[in-house]
Enzyme design. Structure first.
Site, short mmCIF file in Angstrom:
data_model
loop_
_atom_site.label_atom_id
_atom_site.label_comp_id
_atom_site.label_asym_id
_atom_site.label_seq_id
_atom_site.Cartn_x
_atom_site.Cartn_y
_atom_site.Cartn_z
CG LEU A 38 -1.73 1.26 1.50
CD1 LEU A 38 -3.10 0.90 2.06
CD2 LEU A 38 -1.04 2.24 2.45
CG ASN A 40 -0.74 6.37 3.01
OD1 ASN A 40 0.04 5.46 3.21
ND2 ASN A 40 -1.02 7.26 3.93
CG ASP A 41 -0.35 10.81 3.17
OD1 ASP A 41 -1.34 10.18 2.81
OD2 ASP A 41 -0.26 11.34 4.30
CE1 TYR A 100 1.50 6.20 10.61
CE2 TYR A 100 0.04 7.88 11.52
CZ TYR A 100 0.30 6.55 11.23
OH TYR A 100 -0.63 5.59 11.54
CB SER A 101 2.79 12.48 6.02
OG SER A 101 2.24 11.47 5.23
NE ARG A 159 -2.32 12.20 11.20
CZ ARG A 159 -3.26 11.90 12.08
NH1 ARG A 159 -2.94 11.67 13.34
NH2 ARG A 159 -4.52 11.82 11.72
CG ASP A 160 0.53 14.58 8.46
OD1 ASP A 160 1.17 13.54 8.74
OD2 ASP A 160 -0.70 14.59 8.32
CD GLU A 218 -5.14 12.79 8.31
OE1 GLU A 218 -4.91 11.90 9.12
OE2 GLU A 218 -5.46 12.54 7.13
#
Ligand code: FRU
Length: 469
Positions: A38, A40-41, A100-101, A159-160, A218
């Site tokens: 998978l 994603n971002d 994470y991002s 986050r991010d 986000e």
């Protein structure tokens, strides 16, 4: 998992999964997608020392949202990409539930990543650390560890980080959820990327005249365009309207003026960035020539994603094409990056009443259309685009219950520019005033048919495959 177990498992997953994914007839010919598992971002999009770098949220081990690593591609021209060493794995206490991002910066010639170390606890709570990593001589990244714990006044959903340089300081925007469960964007400042001062909230639910606008924001991204400050964000929990905000979560932007010192961001309304079925968590960077480029994830979390048929082939999701951003009358416009023209074969033309035109092979196709009258574009009996005086309506069956679902772009659509790649379409309206990005999964090789009595004029090109080396 520890690095001792994770790395061998990733290697095995890639060895087993790659030929299956690349052999899938839905696997894109020229968009970026995971070789297995998978994706994603988009993360860490940057032009650094002559090459674009694009990192991505990646679970190589399966199609679930778990074990998030940072995969890494680079390219000199946005069409030929190269696999780079895996950049980050969740192998430390402070990022054990996922890297994470985040974003990438050029820190004095060192390619530096700013990302969120996500930590989930057994009781369902979580915390988050903002972390740094720096590129080593082998092209991989050495983690420097956390530089910031959760700021006071927020839940574990912080986050991010998107970091950039302004004047002689570093700035960061962070997505956050406050203790009243409202989504917010924080602005922070640093002299050295290590010590951060939280300047405060610059936008969010109940701020800046917005009213209630979601429980978590986000993936913020803030940049200047034509003298205006643009804040892109993904507000989760925005109320669905009849023709807008129909995806599980939207991606949207605010346009205004930013006073860094107060800080204060005076902005207009929240505007959806893309009106299609699949678009989320976009990230931008500045090209050498001053263009602002954007790449988004052509997926949305928590909806029907897991029902996509590619899951059975061990992979899921793809990126959008790279897009150029401009501001026209206060509207953020997106157009395919001009570099993509290098993928074109010979230009062809067609003209006539829609229903009399031959259908086109739409596996890897770019077309520019103008219509007088109403017309429906049929993509392999799976996705239908109705183009009328009121605008566009995109129809696709739910993967869960087979019912037709719709997405809308309202306005006078004078010209469409459409990019097709096996299981995706990106529809650019009026030179990018609107975009609809969507996946679709035709039973056989995609064909595009025309219906209706409109007079149609089109130019089209088949597009070359663009392999990642
Ligand atoms: C958005 C997002 C980010 C997070 C990442 C985890 O899709 O939820 O907020 O950092 O995905 O993969």
């Amino acid at each position: 998992m520890t690095i001792r177990t994770l790395l061998p498992a990733i290697l095995q997953a890639v060895m087993k999964g790659l030929p299956v994914a690349l052999g899938d007839r839905h696997y894109p010919r020229w968009h970026l997608a995971p070789v297995t598992g998978l994706m994603n971002d988009p993360n860490g999009f940057i032009h650094f020392q002559g090459r674009y770098h694009l990192f991505y949220q990646w679970n190589a081990l399966g199609c679930q949202h778990q074990h998030k690593c940072w995969g890494h591609w680079s390219s000199a021209d946005l069409t030929h990409w190269r696999h780079e060493p895996l950049a980050l794995m969740p192998d430390e206490e402070y990022d054990r539930s996922g890297c994470y991002s985040g974003s990438a910066v050029d820190d004095n010639g060192r390619l530096t990543l700013c990302y969120t170390g996500n930590v989930k606890f057994d009781d369902g709570t979580r915390t988050a650390w903002q972390c740094l990593a720096v590129q080593n001589a082998d092209g991989g990244f050495d983690k420097l560890g956390p530089v910031m714990p959760l700021p006071g006044g927020y839940t574990g959903h912080v986050r991010d980080p998107k970091v950039w340089r302004h004047g002689d300081r570093w700035y960061m925007v962070l997505g956050a959820q406050d203790l009243a469960l409202q989504g917010k964007v924080l602005l922070l400042r640093s002299d050295n990327l290590w010590n951060w001062e939280n300047l405060g909230e610059i936008a969010g639910s109940t701020l800046g005249g917005l009213g209630e606008a979601g429980y978590m924001w986000e993936c913020p991204d803030l940049f200047m365009l034509d003298g205006k400050a643009i804040l892109i964000c993904c507000p989760q929990g925005v109320t669905r309207e009849e023709k807008r905000y129909l995806n599980t979560y939207p991606s949207a932007y605010l346009c205004g003026d930013l006073d860094y010192d107060k800080p204060e961001f005076r902005h207009g309304p929240l505007v959806e960035l893309d009106a299609g079925f699949e678009f989320y968590a976009p990230q931008t960077t500045l090209a050498d020539d001053g263009r602002r480029l954007l790449i988004g994830w052509m997926g949305v979390p928590d909806g029907e994603e897991m029902l996509q048929p590619t899951v059975a082939q061990g992979w899921i999701h793809q990126m959008t094409c790279p897009r150029e951003l401009t501001l026209r009358d206060g509207k953020l416009c997106q157009q395919p990056a001009r570099e993509l023209a290098a993928l074109r074969g010979e230009e062809q033309r067609l003209e006539g009443v829609a229903a009399t035109l031959p259908s086109l092979a739409a596996e890897s196709l770019e077309l520019v259309l103008e219509a007088q009258g109403e017309v429906t574009l049929d993509f392999a009996d799976t996705l239908r685009l109705e183009w009328t005086r009121d605008g566009l309506r995109l129809a696709r069956r739910s993967l869960a219950c087979s019912e037709w679902m719709h997405r809308y772009w309202q306005g006078d659509a004078r010209r469409l520019h459409i990019l097709c790649d096996r299981s995706s379409v990106e529809i650019f309206i009026n030179d990018g005033e609107g975009v609809m990005s969507s996946r679709y999964f035709p039973a056989a090789g995609a064909k595009l048919g025309f219906e209706g009595d409109a007079q149609l004029r089109l130019r089209y090109w088949s597009l070359r495959a663009c392999m990642v080396e």
